[in-house]
Design an enzyme around this catalytic site. Structure first.
Site, mmCIF file in Angstrom:
data_model
loop_
_atom_site.group_PDB
_atom_site.id
_atom_site.type_symbol
_atom_site.label_atom_id
_atom_site.label_comp_id
_atom_site.label_asym_id
_atom_site.label_seq_id
_atom_site.Cartn_x
_atom_site.Cartn_y
_atom_site.Cartn_z
ATOM 1 C CG ASP A 48 37.145 -30.567 50.895
ATOM 2 O OD1 ASP A 48 36.979 -29.711 51.786
ATOM 3 O OD2 ASP A 48 36.191 -31.150 50.340
ATOM 4 N NE ARG B 276 32.516 -36.651 58.328
ATOM 5 C CZ ARG B 276 32.736 -35.426 57.830
ATOM 6 N NH1 ARG B 276 33.487 -34.571 58.470
ATOM 7 N NH2 ARG B 276 32.206 -35.055 56.691
ATOM 8 C CB CYS C 190 31.561 -28.881 61.809
ATOM 9 S SG CYS C 190 32.308 -28.404 60.270
ATOM 10 C CE LYS D 191 33.769 -36.640 52.878
ATOM 11 N NZ LYS D 191 32.854 -35.523 53.142
ATOM 12 C CG ASN D 192 32.674 -34.304 49.557
ATOM 13 O OD1 ASN D 192 32.256 -34.919 50.531
ATOM 14 N ND2 ASN D 192 33.597 -33.359 49.641
ATOM 15 N NE ARG E 224 30.754 -26.876 56.482
ATOM 16 C CZ ARG E 224 31.090 -28.119 56.131
ATOM 17 N NH1 ARG E 224 31.651 -28.921 57.009
ATOM 18 N NH2 ARG E 224 30.858 -28.564 54.929
#
Ligand SMILES: CC(=O)N[C@H]1[C@@H](OP(=O)(O)OP(=O)(O)OC[C@H]2O[C@@H](n3ccc(=O)[nH]c3=O)[C@H](O)[C@@H]2O)O[C@H](CO)[C@@H](O)[C@@H]1O
Ligand SMILES: C=C(OP(=O)(O)O)C(=O)O
Length: 420
Positions: free
Chosen positions: A307, A399, A118, A22-23, A123
């Site tokens: 993560d 997500r 978030c 994803k990243n 951030r």
């Protein structure tokens, strides 16, 4: 709202195929704004964030289409007809801010909603803006938006990041590819996803040196062309399923997993007593005996990834002895702790560190997912717990994890999605 139900206690045996990262996919899709010609990305994971980025690029006028209906290859291309990234899209996904650099580089203007904080932290995006300012961009922040303009092309500059930022490195790397002259990014992030982005940009005609190091040197070119690129496997998805095998016991083969991107995670798992073996086309993860507590501290790559922190903490919660988990990247990334404690874990947070005292077993409970990786840590706890766990607010999970319940169920987990 969908929920996930898990009845814990089954060891896992089988194979899980790791998807595209994803990243890496998100900045790569934003890179599609840098050229009129088609960028063909394959191994694109099916995730809510990818859908959000597709909607955003479409909003900019660029076509995002599957090459084969239902396939994992996307074609991105077309001219930019709108430079606004509206709040309604950006609020769903902070990575939307990655369109700022490419838009400024390509069409010299952008209006991007400020992403805001978030669940895991405030951030800010100040490093993105300062770097682009050094390259000649002017910003006006009003009404929750970044209004950005540059007269003519962005100009190459030497940008020294005061600390490592993945997103700022990606935004400036993309912008620098079309800038006038040489840009030097010092103290750049070295995450494998940045290497993947740089590799794709080079295929598009960019001139980048120092890939994989903390100094990137980019000589701007006037235009980039189309390219084809295969997205690298997701190291965080890999680590998450390695933790699933660790916490449940059993043995799971992670097809497509790449050991070279998982150094710190694998070291921690091995120290905890998990067997990790490299095989052709993937990694075998086995846990046959008990687990031991291990201390970890998150940091920029190649250090232990933030993560993976929540997932590893779930494993530590049932490991023998104590462990200290220290979070140095985000100021509020322990939201899973009270939920794990509701399942019988014994974790105390002191500032940026959590002391985890391993317990013999966890007990199933209804729990609330607060962010993407916290969601997976609760699923892991549910796999190890006696009885039933219901994880609420699964939209966070969607997500970043594709078909998690199917992948785990295929290895023998008793897990299902309850549509809401
Ligand atoms: C889509 C994506 O790839 N997301 C990843 C990316 O997020 P993201 O790119 O947002 O993370 P950064 O590396 O930028 O953030 C690192 C730290 O720097 C701070 N910061 C960042 C930019 C800035 O302008 N000012 C500032 O203060 C952040 O608040 C954070 O405390 O890297 C994080 C760190 O590995 C990962 O957890 C995310 O999964
Ligand atoms: C924090 C994450 O993503 P994002 O930066 O998109 O919020 C993540 O992938 O764990």
């Amino acid at each position: 709202m969908d929920r996930i139900r898990i009845r814990g206690g089954q060891p896992l045996f089988g194979e899980i195929k790791v998807g595209g990262a994803k990243n890496a996919a998100l900045p790569l899709m934003a890179a599609g704004l840098l050229s009129d010609e088609r960028l063909i990305l394959s191994n694109v994971p099916r995730l809510a964030d990818i859908q959000t980025m597709s909607v955003l690029l479409t909003q900019h006028g660029v076509a995002v289409e599957p090459v084969v209906e239902g396939g994992r290859t996307l074609s991105i291309g077309g001219s930019i007809s709108c430079t606004e990234a509206p709040y309604d899209i950006v609020r769903k996904m902070r990575a939307s801010v990655l369109v700022l650099g490419p838009l400024l580089a390509r069409v010299q203007e952008a209006r991007v909603s400020l992403p805001g904080g978030c669940a895991i932290g405030t951030r800010p995006v100040d490093l993105h803006l300062k770097g682009l300012e050094q390259m000649g961009a002017r910003f006006n922040l009003a009404n929750g938006y970044i209004d950005a303009k540059v007269d003519g092309r962005l100009r190459g500059a030497t940008i020294v990041f005061p600390f490592v930022s993945v997103g700022a490195t990606e935004n400036l790397l993309m912008a620098a590819c079309l800038a006038d002259g040489r840009t030097k990014l010092v103290n750049a992030a070295r995450e494998p996803e940045i290497g993947d982005l740089a590799a794709c940009l080079i295929t598009m005609g960019a001139r980048i040196e120092g890939v994989g190091t903390s100094t990137l040197i980019i000589d701007g070119v006037e235009r980039l062309h189309g390219a084809e690129h295969v997205i690298l496997p997701d190291r965080i998805e890999t680590g998450s399923y390695a933790c699933a095998a660790a916490i449940s016991g059993g043995s799971v083969f992670l097809r497509k997993a790449r050991i070279e991107h998982l150094g710190a995670t694998i070291r921690a798992l091995r120290e905890a007593g998990v067997e990790v073996t490299e095989q052709s086309d993937g990694l075998m993860i086995k846990r046959l005996n008990g687990l031991r507590g291990v201390d970890v501290m998150t940091g920029p790559y190649p250090e232990f990834p933030t993560d993976m922190q929540a997932q590893f903490m779930a494993v530590m919660s049932v490991s023998e002895g104590a462990s200290m988990v220290t979070e140095t990247i985000f100021e509020n990334r322990f939201m899973h702790v009270p939920e794990l404690n509701r399942m019988g874990a014994h974790i105390n947070v002191h500032g940026a560190s959590a002391i985890v005292r391993g317990v013999r077993s966890l007990s199933g409970a209804p729990v609330m997912a607060t962010d993407l990786r916290a969601s997976l840590s609760l699923i892991l706890a549910g796999l190890a717990a006696h009885g039933e766990t219901i994880v609420n607010r699964v939209y966070h999970l969607d997500r970043g994890y594709e078909a998690v319940e199917q992948k785990l169920a295929a290895c023998g987990a008793d897990i299902e999605r309850i549509p809401g």
